[in-house]
Motif scaffolding. Sequence first.
Motif: not given
Length: 432
Positions: A34-48, A64-78
Amino acid sequence: MHHFTYRQGVGGGSILHAEDVSLADLAASVGTPFYCYSTATLERHYRVFADAFEGADAEICFSVKANSNLGVLATLARLGAGMDVVSEGELRRVLAAGVQPERIAFSGVGKTADEMAFALEEGIFAFNVESEPELRTLSETASALGLSARIALRVNPDVDAQTHHKIATGKAENKFGVPYGEALALYRLAAALPGVDPRGVHMHIGSQITDLAPFRNAFALLKQLVDELRSNSFAIDFVNLGGGLGVPYRSDQPAPPLPAEYGKLVRDTVGDLGCKLLFEPGRLIAANAGILVSRVLYVKRGEPKTFTVVDAAMNDLIRPTLYEAYHEIWPVAEPAPGAPMITSDVVGPVCETGDYLALDRALPELRSGDLIAVMTAGAYGAVLASQYNSRLLVPEVLVAGDRYAVTRPRPHYGDMLAAERLPDWLKPERRA
């Protein structure tokens, strides 16, 4: 930086965690791989990355071509991210994730008229136009709808990004963009066509770039073009600088430049244009935010080689085969100090010699049933997965603190078969 760390497990021994979630517990619940994504890492990298342009009129459009998972996209959209899409499917995904249309740019060399019409009706911010035929098709499509398309021509500067040849996009021999020397003539054509409004310039030279020099060269040419266009009465009010800043796949090699260094370069080269700045980071935000967790099936000891056979394969993560890419591999159970090491190929079950995750890799000796984590797999991992060998797509899991959610469940074999149809003349006869 990422949020995958070893922590003391129940019953002793350190277990790799995604934020506060044990990957061993997650594997027991979800199954492997399975793939596992970390919300805290996504948020940190976007903010940096966003902080590198604090005070500027900048739109960070996640690629989006890098990662089109809806959970990832919604995290970044917020967090306020815009999105860069390359297909109607990606556009529909980002809209479903809550991204506002006016924060979306549409790239890609092969947009169809139907895709253009859908994007126009949704009211996206801009199209990155890559050829004269595409420009004419967009003009016809927008005019038929009574709408106007804001555009940037993607200009190919013939700059070597010094990256893998399969992800270089700014050389003259690459399929992307219009030749730099033809740009002014095409802007004049765009100004004469109905339904299109040439307001921007787009330039993207490649991915996984680890030296700022190619960016400096490309941005200098972009600035020169904007100045030329403005001297010819074009009202250029935004520039799209693409993405491409590399990430560290190996801890034993120098790290790529930081977003702050990249931000300074942007300010130094195009900061005085007075334009809205668009960026398309993808890998930079998602890569280290994701891992692929797999279980060891067998350790096969041969005369010249040892093979560690795991249940993840090239159809799950094709980057090592497609790009000769290196991903670090961590045992989920932290090895004891001084644990014996072996050198082996880490391979999957797919019937291809090219089915591997690592070659000649020195790892702690693993046994059947052990779990491994393939690191830096959050970009160009799940999005490139296939059902080759009729293998099921693996689930994707999003972790936030001590919570997790399966954002793409593992399908059943019945789901895979139900997606296809037999012609009537080939249907098996029912037995009485």
